[in-house]
Write an enzyme that holds these catalytic residues in place. Structure first.
Site, short mmCIF file in Angstrom:
data_model
loop_
_atom_site.label_atom_id
_atom_site.label_comp_id
_atom_site.label_asym_id
_atom_site.label_seq_id
_atom_site.Cartn_x
_atom_site.Cartn_y
_atom_site.Cartn_z
N SER A 68 41.49 42.25 47.27
CA SER A 68 40.64 42.47 46.10
C SER A 68 39.46 43.38 46.41
O SER A 68 38.70 43.14 47.36
CB SER A 68 40.11 41.10 45.64
OG SER A 68 38.88 41.22 44.95
N GLY A 69 39.28 44.40 45.57
CA GLY A 69 38.12 45.28 45.72
C GLY A 69 36.82 44.51 45.53
O GLY A 69 35.85 44.71 46.27
N LEU A 70 36.82 43.61 44.55
CA LEU A 70 35.62 42.83 44.27
C LEU A 70 35.22 41.98 45.47
O LEU A 70 34.06 42.00 45.91
CB LEU A 70 35.85 41.93 43.04
CG LEU A 70 34.78 40.88 42.76
CD1 LEU A 70 33.44 41.53 42.43
CD2 LEU A 70 35.21 39.95 41.63
N ASP B 44 31.00 45.97 43.28
CA ASP B 44 32.37 46.40 43.05
C ASP B 44 32.36 47.72 42.28
O ASP B 44 32.77 47.79 41.13
CB ASP B 44 33.11 45.30 42.26
CG ASP B 44 34.60 45.60 42.10
OD1 ASP B 44 35.12 46.46 42.83
OD2 ASP B 44 35.22 44.98 41.22
N GLU C 259 43.97 51.72 38.76
CA GLU C 259 43.56 51.45 37.38
C GLU C 259 43.12 52.73 36.69
O GLU C 259 42.63 53.67 37.34
CB GLU C 259 42.46 50.38 37.35
CG GLU C 259 41.17 50.76 38.03
CD GLU C 259 40.26 49.56 38.31
OE1 GLU C 259 40.71 48.61 38.99
OE2 GLU C 259 39.11 49.57 37.85
N SER D 18 35.48 45.08 35.85
CA SER D 18 35.91 44.95 34.45
C SER D 18 35.15 43.87 33.68
O SER D 18 35.18 43.84 32.46
CB SER D 18 37.40 44.63 34.41
OG SER D 18 38.12 45.60 35.11
N ARG E 190 47.49 49.82 36.46
CA ARG E 190 46.67 48.82 35.78
C ARG E 190 46.07 49.41 34.51
O ARG E 190 45.36 50.42 34.56
CB ARG E 190 45.57 48.34 36.73
CG ARG E 190 44.46 47.53 36.10
CD ARG E 190 43.68 46.84 37.18
NE ARG E 190 42.35 46.47 36.77
CZ ARG E 190 41.49 45.81 37.54
NH1 ARG E 190 41.86 45.45 38.76
NH2 ARG E 190 40.28 45.51 37.12
N HIS F 288 45.10 43.90 31.98
CA HIS F 288 43.91 43.10 32.25
C HIS F 288 43.16 42.77 30.95
O HIS F 288 43.21 43.55 30.00
CB HIS F 288 42.99 43.88 33.20
CG HIS F 288 42.10 43.00 34.02
ND1 HIS F 288 42.30 41.66 34.18
CD2 HIS F 288 40.98 43.29 34.75
CE1 HIS F 288 41.37 41.16 34.96
NE2 HIS F 288 40.55 42.12 35.32
C1 SPV Z 1 39.46 42.61 41.96
O1 SPV Z 1 39.73 41.50 42.40
O2 SPV Z 1 38.76 43.43 42.56
C2 SPV Z 1 40.01 43.03 40.67
C3 SPV Z 1 40.23 42.05 39.65
O3 SPV Z 1 40.19 44.21 40.47
S1 SPV Z 1 38.86 42.02 38.61
O4 SPV Z 1 37.71 41.60 39.38
O5 SPV Z 1 39.21 41.09 37.58
O6 SPV Z 1 38.65 43.35 38.05
MG MG Z 2 39.18 45.40 41.75
#
Ligand code: SPV
Ligand code: MG
Length: 277
Positions: free
Chosen positions: A40-42, A52, A108, A117, A152, A183
């Site tokens: 996960s980027g976040l 993020d 995405e 998001s 995405r 999403h």
């Molecule tokens: C992440 O986990 O970095 C995602 C999902 O992209 S979200 O945080 O819902 O965008």
């Molecule tokens: Mg992400």
């Protein structure tokens, strides 16, 4: 031997994917029974103390993911954000991921640098043609035949509605995406269910029920969703646990009270294979 990500996403049974933000969280998820991981980027940015929004460089993030793929055999779907630039950057990213044994990427259709998001701010989308070009260049670059490119769709996040989301998903599928991630930031899951009803399983669909967690999983399974990502729960669990324990140690000036509530050293050694040669 673990199944490959492509097999897991294309099989009849739904795939449940857990977030990992480092090698240790990946191992814990795998020991719980997860067959695949979401880098996960976040959560990876958060562990670096970063937002993020592509403040971490893509090579920094890739280094973390390499630690994961070195440590556990289960496949990783890498959160590639917007691909860290244009179609050229996506091409280079996919080549590097294949070299590092990462079996899939999700890109995405927002603008670089992206923002999470769920922030509630404007989330401008990339022009459809430009995103299709990213998909094509990404697919052309893969050196692993089974590599999975997930497109995405952020149209619902950006407030453009179901029609735009479906149009974009069709175009991305036509351009060669192996799967679509749709999403939503709404809490009722309704627009995701409608998307699934109208998409009719043209290609595998992946969902991320972070906000609509109360919608029964069974409703998505009945609509043949391919995979469900629990995108940040391991990190959020560790934040709560760390906060509770460090608060108590700081207040009590002792660790005696909390000793039985935390993982033992033996458990830690087991996770890092300390007893192996
Ligand atoms: C992440 O986990 O970095 C995602 C999902 O992209 S979200 O945080 O819902 O965008
Ligand atoms: Mg992400």
């Amino acid at each position: 031997m673990s199944d490959r990500l492509r097999q897991l996403i294309c099989r009849d049974e739904v795939l449940y994917i857990m977030e990992a933000h480092n090698a240790l969280s990946a191992k814990i998820a795998v020991e719980s029974g997860f067959e695949a991981l979401w880098a996960s980027g976040l959560t990876i940015s958060a562990t670096m103390g970063l937002r993020d929004r592509n403040e971490a460089s893509w090579t920094q993030v890739l280094d973390v993911v390499e630690m994961i793929t070195d440590f556990v055999p289960q496949p990783v779907l890498f959160d590639g954000d917007t691909g860290f630039g244009d179609a050229n950057n996506v091409s280079r990213l996919v080549r590097k991921l294949c070299q590092r044994n990462v079996q899939g990427v999700c890109i995405e259709d927002k603008l670089f640098p992206k923002q999470n998001s769920f922030l509630g701010n404007a989330q401008p989308l990339l022009a459809v043609e430009d995103f299709c070009e990213k998909i094509k260049r990404g697919k052309d670059a893969q050196t692993d035949d089974d590599f999975v490119l997930v497109a995405r769709v952020e149209a619902l996040i950006a407030g453009h509605g179901l029609g735009e989301a479906l149009d974009r998903a069709f175009r991305y599928h036509e351009s060669g995406a192996d799967a679509i991630l749709i999403h939503s930031k709404k809490s009722d899951g309704e627009e995701i269910l409608q998307f699934l009803d109208r998409w009719r399983n043209r290609c595998p669909v992946i969902i991320v029920p972070t906000k609509y967690h109360a919608t029964p999983t069974k409703l998505f399974v009945e609509r043949d969703v391919a995979a469900i990502i629990w995108a940040n729960h391991s990190l959020r669990a560790s934040i709560s646990a760390m906060r509770s324990i460090t608060d108590q140690i700081c207040r009590g000036r002792s660790v005696t009270e909390i000793e039985t509530r935390i993982a033992s050293l033996e458990q830690l050694f087991q996770l890092t294979n300390e007893s192996s040669a």
